[in-house]
Write a protein that holds these residues in place. Structure first.
Motif, PDB file in Angstrom:
ATOM      1  N   GLU A  15      88.682 -36.014  54.352  1.00  0.00           N
ATOM      2  CA  GLU A  15      89.883 -36.506  53.704  1.00  0.00           C
ATOM      3  C   GLU A  15      90.632 -37.580  54.473  1.00  0.00           C
ATOM      4  N   ARG A  99      77.487 -33.515  46.864  1.00  0.00           N
ATOM      5  CA  ARG A  99      78.049 -34.162  45.687  1.00  0.00           C
ATOM      6  C   ARG A  99      79.527 -33.822  45.616  1.00  0.00           C
ATOM      7  N   VAL A 101      82.446 -33.312  42.723  1.00  0.00           N
ATOM      8  CA  VAL A 101      82.697 -33.204  41.289  1.00  0.00           C
ATOM      9  C   VAL A 101      84.175 -32.959  41.064  1.00  0.00           C
ATOM     10  N   ARG A 102      84.639 -33.423  39.912  1.00  0.00           N
ATOM     11  CA  ARG A 102      86.032 -33.207  39.542  1.00  0.00           C
ATOM     12  C   ARG A 102      86.027 -32.257  38.352  1.00  0.00           C
ATOM     13  N   LEU A 103      86.664 -31.118  38.501  1.00  0.00           N
ATOM     14  CA  LEU A 103      86.679 -30.122  37.430  1.00  0.00           C
ATOM     15  C   LEU A 103      88.037 -30.114  36.761  1.00  0.00           C
ATOM     16  N   LEU A 105      90.061 -27.691  34.783  1.00  0.00           N
ATOM     17  CA  LEU A 105      90.017 -26.266  34.449  1.00  0.00           C
ATOM     18  C   LEU A 105      90.850 -26.020  33.204  1.00  0.00           C
TER      19      LEU A 105
ATOM     20  N   GLU B   2      93.351 -29.987  37.608  1.00  0.00           N
ATOM     21  CA  GLU B   2      92.083 -30.586  38.017  1.00  0.00           C
ATOM     22  C   GLU B   2      91.840 -30.322  39.488  1.00  0.00           C
ATOM     23  N   LEU B   3      90.642 -29.865  39.780  1.00  0.00           N
ATOM     24  CA  LEU B   3      90.272 -29.583  41.164  1.00  0.00           C
ATOM     25  C   LEU B   3      89.125 -30.488  41.582  1.00  0.00           C
ATOM     26  N   ASN B   4      89.196 -30.963  42.815  1.00  0.00           N
ATOM     27  CA  ASN B   4      88.113 -31.721  43.431  1.00  0.00           C
ATOM     28  C   ASN B   4      87.213 -30.719  44.164  1.00  0.00           C
ATOM     29  N   VAL B   5      85.918 -30.803  43.921  1.00  0.00           N
ATOM     30  CA  VAL B   5      84.995 -29.841  44.510  1.00  0.00           C
ATOM     31  C   VAL B   5      83.839 -30.586  45.173  1.00  0.00           C
ATOM     32  N   THR B   6      83.540 -30.242  46.408  1.00  0.00           N
ATOM     33  CA  THR B   6      82.371 -30.782  47.095  1.00  0.00           C
ATOM     34  C   THR B   6      81.290 -29.705  47.088  1.00  0.00           C
ATOM     35  N   ALA B  25      91.207 -28.562  53.553  1.00  0.00           N
ATOM     36  CA  ALA B  25      90.601 -29.037  52.304  1.00  0.00           C
ATOM     37  C   ALA B  25      89.112 -28.749  52.374  1.00  0.00           C
ATOM     38  N   ASP B  49      88.679 -28.125  46.838  1.00  0.00           N
ATOM     39  CA  ASP B  49      90.009 -28.355  47.400  1.00  0.00           C
ATOM     40  C   ASP B  49      90.968 -27.475  46.594  1.00  0.00           C
ATOM     41  N   GLY B  54      93.873 -31.653  49.549  1.00  0.00           N
ATOM     42  CA  GLY B  54      92.768 -32.590  49.391  1.00  0.00           C
ATOM     43  C   GLY B  54      93.013 -33.542  48.241  1.00  0.00           C
ATOM     44  N   ARG B  55      92.033 -33.632  47.340  1.00  0.00           N
ATOM     45  CA  ARG B  55      92.153 -34.531  46.198  1.00  0.00           C
ATOM     46  C   ARG B  55      92.372 -33.772  44.898  1.00  0.00           C
ATOM     47  N   SER B  56      92.740 -32.505  44.992  1.00  0.00           N
ATOM     48  CA  SER B  56      93.034 -31.734  43.782  1.00  0.00           C
ATOM     49  C   SER B  56      94.466 -31.998  43.321  1.00  0.00           C
ATOM     50  N   ASP B  57      94.769 -31.508  42.095  1.00  0.00           N
ATOM     51  CA  ASP B  57      96.132 -31.652  41.591  1.00  0.00           C
ATOM     52  C   ASP B  57      97.118 -30.963  42.533  1.00  0.00           C
ATOM     53  N   THR B  77      86.612 -22.148  38.358  1.00  0.00           N
ATOM     54  CA  THR B  77      85.716 -23.074  39.061  1.00  0.00           C
ATOM     55  C   THR B  77      84.282 -22.554  39.007  1.00  0.00           C
TER      56      THR B  77
END
Lengths: 110, 243
Positions: A15, A99, A101-103, A105, B2-6, B25, B49, B54-57, B77
């Motif tokens: 980050e 990877r 990804v943007r979820l 929900l 919205e969640l950012n997931v690696t 994060a 995240d 991190g980059r999530s809401d 998720t």
């Protein structure tokens, strides 16, 4: 060994981190390294991490000394890697290791 | 939300869901060497995240961060990624969330690894609420543990100070940590011996029927996650994910 040069640039380590400091090299110029073998310990403002080698090859140049800071995207190590038959000047194709990804929900109330 | 997931690009067996702590994060699991250790063992992993990180809401209301709400986000998720069953690892706040997720959906969690927590939260509901009220009004919050945690988190790149205060208030204002003894699955607990956040981890372990405890001599809350022995023990405990 006939080979092509592969320049490994400091990858994005997380980050918003813009650079990392080389704490200790685990290889020296001339060393043969395996893919995923230890390359260096680097330190960001958040943590120390061991960087694995992205390729198998011979170390031609280390672009920073211990204690020096390298920006993300700048050259870290130049390798000589084995040439691939029929391909001139190419570097081995790297499969992505991860990877993002943007979820979106669903609303848990609904 | 919205969640950012690696996630790992490959790997076998059940994936490992990695739940980070406050002010961290998903990619920190890489900075601390955990994802590499899992990959060397052939395991796939998923590192979201958390909301506010991190980059999530980053909602700015404490209710968005109540433990049951965040646990529900983690369940959604898993649903979104079509993961019916996983191994679960959580550290610090992520450890509490992991225990709660395992309690709420025991059929979806095979093995559980929890680090850096004790038997109560590091900040009281009152202190966290006071912190949030001040921060939301753009006033300087009262000194104390809540402000220390929030101040550190707020100084990191990309942080939203109001969201982070709301997060601390929402988590700390949730029902007390309780009932974890009802999770039947194998559980590994770990913490540094110099980690005050993990005070009471022995009592927590005593309540978990199917559990073991691993102490990291001389390590504190930040360093215990980085020491190779911790991730090696955890990866060994999780096995190949095939059973």
């Amino acid at each position: 060994m006939s080979g092509v040069q592969y320049v490994f640039q400091l990858p994005d380590l997380g980050e918003g981190l813009l650079d990392a400091k080389v704490v200790e090299w685990r290889v020296a110029v001339g060393d043969e390294v395996e893919r995923d073998g230890p390359l260096a310990e680097v330190e960001t403002e958040k943590a120390a991490v061991e960087l694995p080698s992205p390729v198998a090859g011979r170390v031609l140049e280390l672009h920073a000394g211990p204690g020096e800071t390298v920006e993300v995207g700048r050259p870290l190590v130049t390798f000589e890697v084995a040439d691939q038959p029929g391909i001139v000047g190419a570097v081995p194709h790297e499969e992505p290791r991860e990877r993002r990804v943007r979820l979106r929900l669903p609303d848990s109330e609904g | 939300m919205e969640l950012n997931v690696t996630t790992s690009a490959r790997g076998d067996g059940l994936p490992v869901l990695l739940v980070h702590g406050y002010s961290s994060a998903g990619p920190d699991w890489k900075l601390t060497g955990w994802t590499q250790a899992l990959e060397r063992a052939g395991r796939a992993w998923v590192a979201p995240d958390l909301p506010g990180h991190g980059r999530s809401d980053m909602p700015r209301e404490p209710d968005a961060y109540r433990v049951d709400a965040v646990v529900e986000s983690l369940r959604l998720t898993l649903d979104a990624l079509e993961l019916e069953r996983v191994d679960l690892v959580g550290y610090s706040l992520g450890g509490e969330l992991a225990l709660e997720l395992a309690l709420a959906h025991p059929e979806r969690i095979r093995r559980l690894v929890v680090g850096g927590i004790g038997n109560k939260r590091p900040v009281t509901a009152e202190d966290a609420s006071a912190l949030y009220e001040h921060v939301a009004r753009r006033e300087s919050p009262p000194p104390g543990r809540a402000r220390e945690l929030w101040s550190y988190a707020s100084g990191l790149p990309g942080a939203d100070p109001v969201a982070l205060a709301a997060c601390l208030a929402g988590i700390s204002g949730s029902r007390p940590m309780d009932g974890f003894e009802r999770f039947p699955g194998p559980t590994l607990l770990f913490a540094g011996t110099d980690d005050p956040v993990a005070d009471g981890i022995e009592a927590l372990q005593a309540r978990l029927a199917n559990s073991e405890l691993f102490r990291l001599e001389g390590f504190d809350h930040m360093t215990a996650l980085r020491v190779p022995a911790a991730r090696e023990r955890a990866v060994e405990f999780l096995g190949d994910g095939s059973t």
